[in-house]
Write a protein that holds these residues in place. Structure first.
Motif, mmCIF file in Angstrom:
data_model
loop_
_atom_site.group_PDB
_atom_site.id
_atom_site.type_symbol
_atom_site.label_atom_id
_atom_site.label_comp_id
_atom_site.label_asym_id
_atom_site.label_seq_id
_atom_site.Cartn_x
_atom_site.Cartn_y
_atom_site.Cartn_z
ATOM 1 N N ARG A 32 12.039 -4.984 -12.957
ATOM 2 C CA ARG A 32 10.978 -4.615 -12.025
ATOM 3 C C ARG A 32 11.520 -3.561 -11.057
ATOM 4 O O ARG A 32 12.580 -3.750 -10.454
ATOM 5 N N VAL A 33 10.814 -2.451 -10.945
ATOM 6 C CA VAL A 33 11.207 -1.375 -10.048
ATOM 7 C C VAL A 33 10.005 -0.985 -9.196
ATOM 8 O O VAL A 33 8.860 -1.265 -9.549
ATOM 9 N N GLU A 39 3.024 -4.815 -11.394
ATOM 10 C CA GLU A 39 3.201 -6.190 -10.906
ATOM 11 C C GLU A 39 3.512 -7.199 -12.013
ATOM 12 O O GLU A 39 3.352 -8.406 -11.830
ATOM 13 N N ALA A 40 3.963 -6.743 -13.160
ATOM 14 C CA ALA A 40 4.261 -7.643 -14.272
ATOM 15 C C ALA A 40 5.628 -8.292 -14.087
ATOM 16 O O ALA A 40 6.510 -7.741 -13.422
ATOM 17 N N PRO A 41 5.848 -9.469 -14.670
ATOM 18 C CA PRO A 41 7.156 -10.130 -14.569
ATOM 19 C C PRO A 41 8.212 -9.377 -15.370
ATOM 20 O O PRO A 41 7.893 -8.585 -16.267
ATOM 21 N N ALA A 42 9.471 -9.649 -15.075
ATOM 22 C CA ALA A 42 10.584 -8.950 -15.725
ATOM 23 C C ALA A 42 10.883 -9.569 -17.080
ATOM 24 O O ALA A 42 11.976 -10.093 -17.330
ATOM 25 N N GLU A 43 9.908 -9.490 -17.972
ATOM 26 C CA GLU A 43 10.050 -9.984 -19.333
ATOM 27 C C GLU A 43 9.476 -8.942 -20.285
ATOM 28 O O GLU A 43 8.430 -8.347 -20.000
ATOM 29 N N PRO A 44 10.119 -8.705 -21.422
ATOM 30 C CA PRO A 44 9.587 -7.701 -22.356
ATOM 31 C C PRO A 44 8.258 -8.124 -22.954
ATOM 32 O O PRO A 44 7.993 -9.313 -23.134
ATOM 33 N N SER A 45 7.403 -7.131 -23.243
ATOM 34 C CA SER A 45 6.091 -7.400 -23.837
ATOM 35 C C SER A 45 6.026 -6.802 -25.232
ATOM 36 O O SER A 45 6.664 -5.782 -25.530
ATOM 37 N N ALA A 46 5.241 -7.407 -26.099
ATOM 38 C CA ALA A 46 5.159 -6.972 -27.494
ATOM 39 C C ALA A 46 4.660 -5.533 -27.650
ATOM 40 O O ALA A 46 5.233 -4.767 -28.445
ATOM 41 N N GLY A 71 0.809 -1.214 0.000
ATOM 42 C CA GLY A 71 0.000 0.000 0.000
ATOM 43 C C GLY A 71 0.841 1.261 0.000
ATOM 44 O O GLY A 71 0.361 2.327 -0.386
ATOM 45 N N VAL A 72 2.088 1.130 0.446
ATOM 46 C CA VAL A 72 3.031 2.258 0.442
ATOM 47 C C VAL A 72 3.944 2.165 -0.774
ATOM 48 O O VAL A 72 4.338 3.177 -1.354
ATOM 49 N N VAL A 73 4.260 0.937 -1.161
ATOM 50 C CA VAL A 73 5.160 0.664 -2.281
ATOM 51 C C VAL A 73 4.418 -0.190 -3.299
ATOM 52 O O VAL A 73 3.663 -1.097 -2.930
ATOM 53 N N ARG A 74 4.640 0.093 -4.577
ATOM 54 C CA ARG A 74 4.032 -0.719 -5.631
ATOM 55 C C ARG A 74 5.056 -0.947 -6.744
ATOM 56 O O ARG A 74 5.742 -0.013 -7.165
ATOM 57 N N THR A 75 5.129 -2.188 -7.207
ATOM 58 C CA THR A 75 6.136 -2.570 -8.196
ATOM 59 C C THR A 75 5.569 -2.537 -9.606
ATOM 60 O O THR A 75 4.432 -2.950 -9.848
ATOM 61 N N THR A 76 6.367 -2.042 -10.529
ATOM 62 C CA THR A 76 5.996 -2.017 -11.933
ATOM 63 C C THR A 76 7.152 -2.531 -12.780
ATOM 64 O O THR A 76 8.216 -2.873 -12.263
ATOM 65 N N ARG A 77 6.928 -2.567 -14.079
ATOM 66 C CA ARG A 77 7.944 -3.070 -15.009
ATOM 67 C C ARG A 77 8.404 -1.947 -15.923
ATOM 68 O O ARG A 77 7.590 -1.186 -16.438
ATOM 69 N N LEU A 78 9.714 -1.844 -16.118
ATOM 70 C CA LEU A 78 10.296 -0.941 -17.101
ATOM 71 C C LEU A 78 10.950 -1.780 -18.193
ATOM 72 O O LEU A 78 11.593 -2.791 -17.897
ATOM 73 N N GLN A 79 10.799 -1.351 -19.447
ATOM 74 C CA GLN A 79 11.323 -2.134 -20.564
ATOM 75 C C GLN A 79 12.305 -1.335 -21.416
ATOM 76 O O GLN A 79 12.196 -0.113 -21.532
#
Length: 382
Positions: free
Chosen positions: A321-322, A287-294, A231-239
Motif C-alpha cells: 500500500r502506497v 484503499e485496497a488491502p496489501a494482498e495480490p488480486s487475480a 482529501g490531500v493524501v489517498r492510498t492505493t495498492r501496487l502489485q
C-alpha cells in the motif's frame, strides 16, 4: 528448503527471517518519536541520532514491513513525475534542485551499503509513438539543465537511459539501517501500532511514548493515521510478482515502460521482479488491502510472457500500500500541527525521495530548519 519459513505473499526480498525487536509494553520518554520503520523513517532516525537527540521508533508490523520492503527495488533520481512534467508543475529551479539532491542521495546510499546498492542506471522505454515523443521532451528538458541522461535504443526498446539511477535490495537496507540505529542508541519497537497521537504522546496498545516531537514516516495509510491529511493524501495498492531464476534472460538494469505504469528488473541471482498494471484496474486498487488480486496478477503474467519473454515459474506474488499526494507531484513533508510532522505520499516512488524527506523532517523538528522541507513540499512553516 529455500523460503520454507516465508508467508506466501512475502516479497522477493524476504529471503531471511525477520529480525527480533521488542514490542512496546511500557511508557518511555524521548526527544523524538518516529512512527514507521521503513526507509524514510529509518533515515530520519539516523539523522536524529547525528543531531544528538534521544529517539524511539515504532512500526505497526516489522522493520520494512510496508512498502519499504515490498517495492520494486528501484533507486530513481527526481520525483515520481518525469522530469519535464515536474518542471511544468513546479518550475525548473525547484525540479532541478530536487533532482540533484536525489542523485546525491543515491550516491550516499551506495557508499554506505555497496553490497546492497547496484549503480547500474535505469531505462525508460517507450511503449508507443506518443511515448517516444515524450521521451524526447524529457531528454531535451534534462539536457537543458545539465542533468545526466542519454537516448537509448537496445534489446528492451527505444527510450532513455538514466545513468545515475540504480537498483537495490530494499528490505536488506531497512534491516541494516535498523540494526545500525539500535547500536547507535535508538529505541526500536515492532508490532507496535500508533493508535493515537495526543499532542506529544503516542499511544500504543500496551504502552505510550512521550516525546517533544513526533514524526509520522509512513506512506500507505498516512491519511488514516493523520486525519488532517484526508482529501490531500489517498492510498492505493501496487502489485508485483517474481520468478525463479531465468538463465535465458539478461536484463542489466531496471526498466520503466508504458509511462512508468509497468516496471521490472532482474536480480543478481537471475530472478525477475515485475510490477505494475495498477492503472488498468485503478478503481479496484484505491484503499485496497496489501494482498495480490487475480486480475492484476494475470496482467503481470501476460507482460512477463509476451513483453519480457520469460516463461520461468512464478515464485512470489505480493502487494504493498502506497500513498499519492492528490493533485501534486511533490511528496508530503510538512508540520501538520504543533510538534507533529508528516512525511509520505511519494506517488509510487519513495525509495530516494523518502530518504530526503526523512532528513528534512529531522532537521525541521530538532533545529527548526525547514529549508529542505520547503523545497520538497512547499508548505512548511518556519
Amino acid at each position: 528448503m529455500r523460503h520454507a519459513h516465508l508467508h506466501p505473499h512475502h516479497s522477493v526480498w524476504h529471503d531471511e527471517p525477520e529480525p527480533d525487536y521488542p514490542t512496546l509494553t511500557d511508557s518511555v520518554a524521548v526527544d523524538v518519536c518516529v512512527i514507521g520503520l521503513g526507509g524514510s523513517g529509518l533515515t530520519c532516525i539516523h539523522e536524529l541520532l547525528e543531531l544528538g537527540v534521544r529517539v524511539a521508533g515504532i512500526d505497526a508490523t516489522t522493520v520494512g514491513g510496508g512498502a519499504a520492503g515490498r517495492n520494486g527495488g528501484f533507486l530513481l533520481a527526481g520525483l515520481a513525475a518525469f522530469y519535464h512534467d515536474a518542471v511544468t508543475a513546479i518550475g525548473r529551479e525547484q525540479a532541478a534542485a530536487i533532482y540533484r539532491l536525489t542523485i546525491a542521495e543515491i550516491e550516499r546510499m551506495a557508499a554506505a551499503m555497496p553490497g546492497v546498492v547496484r549503480q547500474v542506471g535505469s531505462l525508460r522505454i517507450a511503449a508507443s509513438a506518443e511515448e517516444i515523443a515524450d521521451c524526447a521532451a524529457q531528454l531535451q528538458a534534462m539536457r537543458a539543465d545539465d542533468l545526466p541522461v542519454e537516448p537509448y535504443r537496445g534489446p528492451e526498446g527505444e527510450g532513455l537511459l538514466l545513468p545515475t539511477d540504480g537498483a537495490f535490495q530494499p528490505l536488506q537496507r531497512c534491516r541494516l539501517l535498523a540494526e545500525q540505529a539500535r547500536r547507535g542508541g535508538a529505541l526500536l519497537f515492532t508490532h507496535t501500532p500508533a493508535l493515537a497521537i495526543d499532542d506529544t504522546i503516542v499511544r500504543c496498545p500496551q504502552g505510550q511514548i512521550h516525546a517533544r516531537h513526533v514524526i509520522v514516516a509512513v506512506d500507505g495509510g498516512l491519511e488514516q493515521l493523520l486525519p488532517e491529511l484526508r482529501g490531500v493524501v489517498r492510498t492505493t495498492r501496487l502489485q508485483m510478482l517474481a520468478t525463479a531464476p531465468d538463465p535465458e534472460r539478461t536484463i542489466p538494469r531496471p526498466v520503466y515502460t508504458r509511462w512508468g505504469y509497468d516496471y521490472w528488473q532482474q536480480l543478481p541471482d537471475g530472478r525477475i521482479a515485475l510490477g505494475g498494471c495498477r492503472d488498468r484496474f485503478a478503481a479496484d486498487e484505491w484503499e485496497a488491502p496489501a494482498e495480490p488480486s487475480a486480475p492484476v496478477q494475470a496482467a503481470l503474467e501476460q507482460i512477463l510472457q509476451e513483453r519480457i519473454g520469460s516463461r520461468t515459474p512464478i515464485e512470489r506474488r505480493w502487494a504493498a500500500r502506497v500513498a499519492f499526494h492528490v493533485g501534486s507531484v511533490l511528496p508530503i513533508a510538512r508540520q501538520v500541527h504543533s510538534h507533529v510532522w508528516a512525511i509520505g505520499a511519494y506517488n509510487g516512488t519513495g525509495n530516494v525521495i523518502g530518504a530526503l524527506c526523512g532528513r528534512a523532517a529531522a532537521r525541521a523538528a530538532v533545529r527548526g530548519d525547514v529549508t529542505l522541507m520547503r523545497l520538497l513540499d512547499g508548505t512548511a512553516r518556519g
